[in-house]
Scaffold this motif. Structure first.
Motif, PDB file in Angstrom:
ATOM      1  N   ALA A   1      12.932  13.751 -19.487  1.00 12.26           N
ATOM      2  CA  ALA A   1      11.773  13.962 -20.113  1.00 12.26           C
ATOM      3  C   ALA A   1      10.869  12.595 -20.229  1.00 12.26           C
ATOM      4  N   LEU A   2      11.490  11.508 -20.357  1.00 14.99           N
ATOM      5  CA  LEU A   2      10.661  10.357 -20.258  1.00 14.99           C
ATOM      6  C   LEU A   2      10.853   9.572 -18.945  1.00 14.99           C
TER       7      LEU A   2
ATOM      8  N   TYR B   1      15.608  10.349 -10.755  1.00 12.18           N
ATOM      9  CA  TYR B   1      15.977  11.799 -10.984  1.00 12.18           C
ATOM     10  C   TYR B   1      17.419  12.304 -11.041  1.00 12.18           C
TER      11      TYR B   1
ATOM     12  N   ARG C   1       4.314  16.047 -15.192  1.00 11.94           N
ATOM     13  CA  ARG C   1       3.914  16.397 -16.699  1.00 11.94           C
ATOM     14  C   ARG C   1       4.603  17.638 -17.097  1.00 11.94           C
TER      15      ARG C   1
ATOM     16  N   HIS D   1       8.225  16.946 -17.669  1.00 10.03           N
ATOM     17  CA  HIS D   1       8.861  16.086 -18.638  1.00 10.03           C
ATOM     18  C   HIS D   1       8.917  17.017 -19.828  1.00 10.03           C
TER      19      HIS D   1
END
Length: 409
Positions: free
Chosen positions: A291-292, A302, A377, A380
């Protein structure tokens, strides 16, 4: 078995149950890669051919609980043998199908056989070894399920290129034959097990089971999120090619396959409840990292949280399955295993629908055409929600108590 030593008969039984777990996962994952070829061969629209995949999954979801109950009532060994045989016959019918309706009908029958195998393999594994090795048995089945999911696309691609789409179903026949032979040889004869319990114990067990099933559904929702979000983020967010994206996505199932047995041993050594919490905490940390994750970082940034997430899932699954299987009377294990299969499937459906919708909403709409920044986005946001979902699963699991430590009549 009264000691912690695994006898040759128990090893043979576990081998049979491992194959009975691998086959349903392989049957689900290997068919996906053949959908375009099936559409071309049977001259059917893509939307209709998707039922080749959906019919199987719906049959497994709808029949899992009833399959477990039937096993408890009629005898698990004989029903498991029938389920393996049904899966094999249906696989042959799939390969011989000359039209889409016939293929879909055969896939429904194949899914019925898979539902029986999934429900009864776990129930019988819990009784094949001593309580001291129950976690290892659950971890082994988890590894076999992940192996089937991992093996499907790779093996399917090789078979499809050389032998055509019917080979995607024919490959099940020798594996099913071996599973049938091992099950016939090593699984013990059915014995009637009484499951009458005092009312106060039954109430505690049902509460613990409900907590375990709900936690399992929530964690499965998060795991499906990785499969929904990953391809788009890798392709559009990190601009990776299809081959590289496929390799990165394969790390998750591969990690689950490798971690299943070690996770089970940790459960045996340190206890189900402790390892359940540890697995969920690992998964929460992985989701927070995703998420960050800054969009500028490489693919390794990742991949590493993805592996941690999957390893945490493997530990949770081994611990949760052990707690539920060892926390009920032997006569109810088939029903409980069927309910566990149902809860996982419902979680997968929720991940594919609710979490996919959230991902698309946060990305601003159509993720197939959205710019890389928008897809990042959305990723996240999806994993931030996934972390909250896992925290909820942790809270639910903690309130569920420790049913595996209870002594049942």
């Amino acid at each position: 078995m009264q000691t912690s030593t695994v006898t040759p008969a128990a090893r043979g039984a576990l081998a049979a149950l491992s194959l009975a777990t691998l086959l349903p996962a392989l049957g689900a994952s290997i068919a996906n890669i053949g959908v375009p070829a099936i559409a071309a061969s049977l001259q059917a629209p893509f939307k209709q051919v998707q039922w080749v995949v959906l019919a199987y999954l719906l049959a497994v979801t709808a029949l899992s609980v009833n399959a477990g109950r039937l096993g408890d009532r009629l005898g698990r060994r004989r029903l498991l043998l029938a389920g393996i045989a049904l899966f094999a016959v249906a696989s042959l019918l799939c390969a011989l199908a000359t039209s889409l309706p016939l293929l879909v009908a055969a896939r429904i029958v194949q899914g019925a056989g898979a539902a029986v195998m999934l429900a009864l393999a776990m129930a019988m594994a819990a009784g094949a070894v001593s309580r001291q090795r129950a976690g290892s048995a659950m971890g082994l089945l988890g590894s076999m399920s992940a192996l089937g999911t991992t093996l499907g696309p790779a093996l399917g691609g090789l078979l499809l290129a050389r032998y055509g789409w019917p080979s995607l179903f024919l490959v099940n026949l020798p594996l099913a034959a071996l599973a049938l032979l091992l099950a016939w040889r090593y699984l013990p004869e059915d014995r009637q097990a009484p499951s009458v319990q005092p009312a106060h114990l039954a109430l505690r067990i049902e509460s613990a089971l409900a907590a375990g099933l709900l936690a399992s559904a929530l964690v499965s929702t998060v795991m499906m999120t990785t499969l929904v979000v990953g391809p788009f983020y890798l392709a559009r967010g990190l601009q990776l090619g299809s081959t590289t994206s496929g390799l990165v996505l394969a790390l998750g199932p591969l990690a689950a396959a490798l971690c299943g047995v070690p996770a089970g041993r940790l459960v045996d050594r340190h206890g189900a409840q402790r390892m359940l919490k540890a697995g969920l905490l690992c998964a929460v940390l992985a989701c927070l990292a995703l998420a960050l994750l800054p969009a500028s970082l490489s693919v390794a940034a990742y991949a590493l949280p993805l592996v941690l997430l999957t390893a945490g899932y493997a530990l949770f699954q081994a611990a949760n399955n052990t707690a539920m299987m060892m926390g009920v009377a032997a006569g109810r294990r088939g029903s409980v295993a069927g309910a566990m299969s149902l809860s996982r499937n419902l979680g997968l459906v929720a991940g594919a629908s609710v979490m996919a919708g959230l991902f698309a909403l946060a990305a601003g709409g159509d993720v197939t055409t959205a710019p890389g920044e928008a897809v990042a986005r959305g990723m996240h946001a999806a994993f931030a929600v996934a972390a909250v979902v896992l925290l909820a699963a942790l809270a639910i699991a903690r309130r569920g108590g420790q049913p595996h430590k209870m002594t049942l009549p």
